[in-house]
Design an enzyme around this catalytic site. Structure first.
Site, PDB file in Angstrom:
ATOM      1  N   ALA A  66       0.863  -1.168   0.072  1.00 56.28           N
ATOM      2  CA  ALA A  66      -0.112  -0.155  -0.093  1.00 56.28           C
ATOM      3  C   ALA A  66       0.932   1.371   0.051  1.00 56.28           C
ATOM      4  O   ALA A  66       2.023   1.267   0.566  1.00 56.28           O
ATOM      5  CB  ALA A  66      -0.806   0.082   1.175  1.00 56.28           C
ATOM      6  N   GLY A 111       0.692  -5.269   0.918  1.00 56.11           N
ATOM      7  CA  GLY A 111      -0.534  -5.539  -0.174  1.00 56.11           C
ATOM      8  C   GLY A 111      -0.069  -6.153  -1.446  1.00 56.11           C
ATOM      9  O   GLY A 111      -0.650  -6.918  -2.207  1.00 56.11           O
ATOM     10  N   GLU A 114       0.140  -9.663  -0.774  1.00 58.17           N
ATOM     11  CA  GLU A 114      -1.368  -9.984  -0.824  1.00 58.17           C
ATOM     12  C   GLU A 114      -1.725 -10.210  -2.343  1.00 58.17           C
ATOM     13  O   GLU A 114      -2.571 -11.224  -2.534  1.00 58.17           O
ATOM     14  CB  GLU A 114      -2.101  -9.289  -0.020  1.00 58.17           C
ATOM     15  CG  GLU A 114      -1.674  -9.407   1.183  1.00 58.17           C
ATOM     16  CD  GLU A 114      -2.594  -8.317   1.972  1.00 58.17           C
ATOM     17  OE1 GLU A 114      -2.540  -7.122   1.860  1.00 58.17           O
ATOM     18  OE2 GLU A 114      -3.185  -8.785   3.177  1.00 58.17           O
ATOM     19  N   GLU A 134       2.825  -5.389   7.472  1.00 57.86           N
ATOM     20  CA  GLU A 134       1.967  -4.514   7.959  1.00 57.86           C
ATOM     21  C   GLU A 134       2.198  -3.956   9.365  1.00 57.86           C
ATOM     22  O   GLU A 134       1.976  -2.912  10.042  1.00 57.86           O
ATOM     23  CB  GLU A 134       0.483  -4.705   7.905  1.00 57.86           C
ATOM     24  CG  GLU A 134       0.097  -4.919   6.461  1.00 57.86           C
ATOM     25  CD  GLU A 134       0.283  -5.798   5.456  1.00 57.86           C
ATOM     26  OE1 GLU A 134       1.442  -6.899   5.902  1.00 57.86           O
ATOM     27  OE2 GLU A 134      -0.331  -6.026   4.347  1.00 57.86           O
TER      28      GLU A 134
HETATM   29  N1  COA Z   1       4.419   3.469  -0.037  1.00 54.61           N
HETATM   30  C1  COA Z   1       4.602   4.888  -0.485  1.00 54.61           C
HETATM   31  N2  COA Z   1       6.094   4.842  -1.005  1.00 54.61           N
HETATM   32  C2  COA Z   1       6.943   3.954  -1.010  1.00 54.61           C
HETATM   33  C3  COA Z   1       6.558   2.802  -0.522  1.00 54.61           C
HETATM   34  C4  COA Z   1       5.217   2.513   0.029  1.00 54.61           C
HETATM   35  N3  COA Z   1       5.053   1.149   0.286  1.00 54.61           N
HETATM   36  N4  COA Z   1       7.796   1.803  -0.452  1.00 54.61           N
HETATM   37  C5  COA Z   1       8.680   2.523  -1.131  1.00 54.61           C
HETATM   38  N5  COA Z   1       8.206   4.053  -1.227  1.00 54.61           N
HETATM   39  C6  COA Z   1       8.931   4.872  -1.838  1.00 54.61           C
HETATM   40  C7  COA Z   1      10.004   5.581  -0.973  1.00 54.61           C
HETATM   41  O1  COA Z   1       9.468   6.473   0.090  1.00 54.61           O
HETATM   42  C8  COA Z   1      10.898   6.268  -1.763  1.00 54.61           C
HETATM   43  O2  COA Z   1      10.202   7.571  -2.090  1.00 54.61           O
HETATM   44  P1  COA Z   1      11.111   8.543  -2.199  1.00 54.61           P
HETATM   45  O3  COA Z   1      12.072   8.355  -3.492  1.00 54.61           O
HETATM   46  O4  COA Z   1      10.297   9.868  -2.377  1.00 54.61           O
HETATM   47  O5  COA Z   1      12.046   8.892  -0.909  1.00 54.61           O
HETATM   48  C9  COA Z   1      10.955   5.306  -3.121  1.00 54.61           C
HETATM   49  O6  COA Z   1       9.701   4.572  -2.924  1.00 54.61           O
HETATM   50  C10 COA Z   1      12.095   4.600  -3.239  1.00 54.61           C
HETATM   51  O7  COA Z   1      12.067   3.670  -1.758  1.00 54.61           O
HETATM   52  P2  COA Z   1      13.412   3.644  -1.007  1.00 54.61           P
HETATM   53  O8  COA Z   1      12.831   3.261   0.614  1.00 54.61           O
HETATM   54  O9  COA Z   1      14.245   4.568  -1.116  1.00 54.61           O
HETATM   55  O10 COA Z   1      14.262   2.237  -1.522  1.00 54.61           O
HETATM   56  P3  COA Z   1      14.993   1.119  -0.980  1.00 54.61           P
HETATM   57  O11 COA Z   1      15.649   0.352  -1.948  1.00 54.61           O
HETATM   58  O12 COA Z   1      15.872   1.749   0.114  1.00 54.61           O
HETATM   59  O13 COA Z   1      13.894   0.361  -0.077  1.00 54.61           O
HETATM   60  C11 COA Z   1      11.888  -0.934   0.275  1.00 54.61           C
HETATM   61  C12 COA Z   1      12.911  -0.328  -0.441  1.00 54.61           C
HETATM   62  C13 COA Z   1      10.635  -1.393  -0.350  1.00 54.61           C
HETATM   63  C14 COA Z   1      12.540  -1.993   1.266  1.00 54.61           C
HETATM   64  C15 COA Z   1      11.317   0.299   1.544  1.00 54.61           C
HETATM   65  O14 COA Z   1      11.133   1.279   0.709  1.00 54.61           O
HETATM   66  C16 COA Z   1      10.449  -0.244   2.215  1.00 54.61           C
HETATM   67  O15 COA Z   1      10.434  -0.994   3.310  1.00 54.61           O
HETATM   68  N6  COA Z   1       9.008   0.174   2.112  1.00 54.61           N
HETATM   69  C17 COA Z   1       7.628   0.019   2.656  1.00 54.61           C
HETATM   70  C18 COA Z   1       7.380  -1.504   2.517  1.00 54.61           C
HETATM   71  C19 COA Z   1       6.025  -1.999   3.361  1.00 54.61           C
HETATM   72  O16 COA Z   1       6.259  -1.946   4.484  1.00 54.61           O
HETATM   73  N7  COA Z   1       5.129  -2.121   2.760  1.00 54.61           N
HETATM   74  C20 COA Z   1       3.758  -2.467   3.503  1.00 54.61           C
HETATM   75  C21 COA Z   1       2.767  -1.419   3.413  1.00 54.61           C
HETATM   76  S1  COA Z   1       1.354  -1.830   4.364  1.00 54.61           S
END
Ligand code: COA
Length: 260
Positions: A66, A111, A114, A134
């Site tokens: 999400a 998600g 999922e 989550e």
């Molecule tokens: N929602 C919104 N934005 C997201 C996102 C999400 N779920 N996951 C990544 N992004 C965005 C980051 O904020 C970043 O944006 P920016 O460039 O404006 O700062 C961009 O995507 C790149 O992500 P970044 O975190 O810099 O890349 P990374 O390779 O270091 O890490 C992840 C990637 C996926 C490991 C990390 O972003 C993460 O843990 N995301 C959340 C995943 C999560 O918990 N999802 C479940 C949601 S319920």
């Protein structure tokens, strides 16, 4: 079908849906959920699409789940629940009679995982990282994760993943049965499309009934499931494709299935 947050393509009976927000690792916002609902809804009624492949744009992510930026806005509980219910695209996926294949490169979290869980077969790249994360955001999976994950990997493993928010690698996912196959990262989409093409060449009604017998049957007591299988198998004995399949075998040629 025209979309902004996803790409849709249909070729040789294989529909490919690509989650297309690579700047945010294909995180799902409201618009993407609505577009997925519409796309799967139209596909569920399509005879042209025999198999559906779902993948993520770019090389780094299937989907990071999400869009967390939407979490910051305060929510009115009833409105939130209603809007989610209206656009529950994974429930629409459940109504698709076609086999659904997830091609997972890189991150599949929340998600995003999922969505993959709502597919029938998951092919992961060696670079895949998967988790229902989550809990780290003080919420729980709300797109079927608490229900589909334990049915796939068992209660204990699902609880361990959901309670800890662990991010596991492709090998571990394969070991616990969360994905069916692991291939080199660059080959994920090709592997999914090759499988899709193989399936799309089968007799269309037999392909659908095989999935229906298995998926619906798993929700039934064994005796009812066996009866259901028997009914579908009997129905298939009345098709023209069954005669064509037998003739092609005897004449040592490829069958020409028509779906009749
Ligand atoms: N929602 C919104 N934005 C997201 C996102 C999400 N779920 N996951 C990544 N992004 C965005 C980051 O904020 C970043 O944006 P920016 O460039 O404006 O700062 C961009 O995507 C790149 O992500 P970044 O975190 O810099 O890349 P990374 O390779 O270091 O890490 C992840 C990637 C996926 C490991 C990390 O972003 C993460 O843990 N995301 C959340 C995943 C999560 O918990 N999802 C479940 C949601 S319920």
């Amino acid at each position: 079908m025209s979309y902004e947050t996803i790409q849709y393509q249909l070729a040789d009976g294989v529909a490919t849906i690509t989650l297309n927000r690579p700047d945010v690792h294909n995180a799902m916002n409201e618009q993407m959920r609505q577009e997925l609902t519409r796309c799967f809804g139209e596909l569920s009624a399509s005879d042209d699409a025999r198999v559906i492949v779902v993948t993520g744009a770019g090389e780094r992510a299937f989907s990071a789940g999400a869009d967390i930026r939407e979490f910051v806005a305060p929510q009115v509980p009833t409105r939130f629940r209603e809007s989610r219910r209206r656009v529950d695209f994974r429930a629409v996926m459940d109504r698709c009679p076609q086999p659904l294949i997830a091609a997972i490169r890189g991150y599949a979290f929340g998600g995003g995982l999922e969505l993959a869980l709502a597919c029938d077969i998951r092919i992961a790249g060696e670079d895949a990282r998967l988790g229902l994360t989550e809990i780290d955001l003080a919420i729980i999976p709300g797109g079927g994760g608490t229900q589909r994950l334990p049915r796939l990997v068992g209660r204990g493993r699902a609880l361990e993943m959901i309670l800890s928010g662990a991010r596991i690698d492709a090998r571990e996912a394969l070991r616990i049965g969360l994905v069916e196959r692991v291939v080199p990262a660059a080959d994920v989409l090709a592997a999914a499309l090759a499988l899709a093409k193989t399936l799309a060449a089968k007799a269309p009604v037999a392909l659908r009934y095989a999935k229906e017998a298995l998926v619906k049957g798993l929700e039934l007591p064994l005796a009812d499931g066996l009866r259901f299988e028997h009914d579908l198998a009997t129905l298939l004995r009345t098709t023209e494709d069954r005669v064509e399949g037998a003739k092609a075998f005897l004449e040592k040629r490829k069958p020409r299935f028509t779906g009749k």
